[in-house]
Scaffold this motif. Structure first.
Motif, short mmCIF file in Angstrom:
data_model
loop_
_atom_site.label_atom_id
_atom_site.label_comp_id
_atom_site.label_asym_id
_atom_site.label_seq_id
_atom_site.Cartn_x
_atom_site.Cartn_y
_atom_site.Cartn_z
N LEU A 33 -7.69 -1.59 8.89
CA LEU A 33 -7.52 -2.63 7.89
C LEU A 33 -7.00 -3.93 8.51
O LEU A 33 -7.52 -5.02 8.22
N LEU B 250 0.81 -1.22 0.00
CA LEU B 250 0.00 0.00 0.00
C LEU B 250 0.84 1.27 0.00
O LEU B 250 0.30 2.37 0.12
N ARG C 258 -5.13 2.19 -4.22
CA ARG C 258 -4.43 0.93 -3.94
C ARG C 258 -5.32 -0.03 -3.16
O ARG C 258 -5.29 -1.25 -3.42
N LEU C 259 -6.08 0.47 -2.22
CA LEU C 259 -7.00 -0.40 -1.48
C LEU C 259 -8.04 -1.01 -2.42
O LEU C 259 -8.36 -2.20 -2.32
N ARG C 260 -8.55 -0.20 -3.30
CA ARG C 260 -9.57 -0.67 -4.23
C ARG C 260 -9.02 -1.77 -5.14
O ARG C 260 -9.73 -2.71 -5.51
N LEU D 198 -6.49 -3.80 -4.44
CA LEU D 198 -5.89 -4.92 -3.70
C LEU D 198 -6.69 -6.20 -3.92
O LEU D 198 -7.91 -6.23 -3.75
N ARG E 161 -11.26 -4.45 4.13
CA ARG E 161 -10.89 -3.60 3.00
C ARG E 161 -12.14 -3.10 2.28
O ARG E 161 -12.27 -1.91 1.96
N VAL F 71 -13.26 0.90 1.83
CA VAL F 71 -13.50 1.51 0.53
C VAL F 71 -14.93 2.02 0.44
O VAL F 71 -15.18 3.15 -0.02
#
Length: 300
Positions: free
Chosen positions: A199, A136, A249-251, A253, A278, A282
């Motif tokens: 997270l 991340l 980046r989270l989306r 992952l 996660r 989001v």
């Protein structure tokens, strides 16, 4: 566990009363944090050329010879401060070998209290947290960490943070805050820490596990009590703003990326719960953007 070296009280004492008061008011209010995120841009920290690159740190931690070892003397996990040398560089590192878990069977046999059922305290979570932070691009907020054996025990070995100004406990006790112009950067860093803690469902983000360097960069330590298998977020109301690139980046992952990064340091239930959290994070920010607009939620 607390890994902070001695604190420079003289430096803190030199801060003016007006600066301390203004900073304290800003950081006490969640809405003030959000306002700071929206209204100003944080300056980029200057690079410290004397610090080895992350890859060099990781290589050093894996292979350098242990010269000496001593207890850190804080916390309850028996952490050690090791001095390592490769013949050219000598540097310290923190070593944690704790790897304990309680179960329903422990409870039935009277070995654990009811509140400790399925409780895990493990060095492997430090390694998993580091690898996820790298995925991340948050690895600048924690020390480089590898798995290594010391005196017959496998554990997590982390680069020792040298330029520590204070930990969060000391900051609160002294009402210390960064110089004028750095409050926005600190507010943003604290938001990133909160997001990461949600997270990985870190249950021990205590004041001794949050350090500030001399230039007021926030460093997160010790994740041995993270990665619980509950899928819910602990404190979603504290999630006020997010770095735009982190949300991206989270989306993006995937479970495959995550599994590859952490290896066998997380179980399938731990991985599944993390991916569910996660999704909740989001979704939370998507809703905030719809309610308040991008300018009030996302920062660069």
């Amino acid at each position: 566990m607390v890994l902070s070296p001695g604190v420079s009280r003289n430096r803190i004492a030199k801060q003016s009363a007006s600066t301390r008061l203004a900073g304290s008011l800003l950081l006490r209010s969640a809405f003030a944090l959000l306002a700071a995120i929206v209204l100003a841009a944080a300056p980029a920290p200057a690079a410290n050329q004397s610090v080895p690159s992350t890859d060099a740190q990781l290589s050093f931690l894996k292979s350098a010879r242990v010269v000496s070892s001593r207890p850190i003397g804080k916390g309850v996990t028996g952490a050690l401060r090791l001095t390592l040398s490769d013949g050219t560089l000598t540097h310290d590192a923190a070593f944690q070998a704790v790897n304990e878990a309680s179960s329903a069977q422990d409870l039935r046999q009277g070995r654990k209290r009811a509140g400790e059922v399925m409780f895990v305290d493990s060095y492997r979570y430090n390694i998993a947290a580091w690898e996820i932070a790298r995925l991340l691009a948050l690895d600048h907020m924690m020390p480089a960490t590898v798995e290594r054996r010391h005196n017959g025990s496998m554990g997590a070995l982390s680069w020792w943070v040298d330029d520590v100004l204070m930990d969060e406990s000391e900051r609160e006790r002294t009402s210390a805050n960064p110089p004028a112009g750095q409050h926005v950067a600190l507010a943003r860093q604290r938001q990133l820490m909160q997001i990461f803690a949600e997270l990985v469902r870190d249950t021990d983000r205590n004041k001794g596990n949050v350090l500030y360097t001399q230039d007021w960069q926030l460093i997160m330590l010790d994740f041995t009590r993270a990665f619980r298998t509950q899928a819910q977020l602990r404190s979603p109301d504290n999630l006020l703003g997010i770095e735009r690139t982190l949300l991206t980046r989270l989306r993006a992952l995937t479970a495959q990326d995550l599994s590859k990064a952490v290896g066998d340091h997380l179980t399938k239930p731990e991985l599944s719960a993390l991916m569910q959290r996660r999704d909740l994070i989001v979704d939370h920010y998507d809703k905030l953007v719809k309610q308040r607009g991008e300018a009030a939620v996302l920062f660069e």
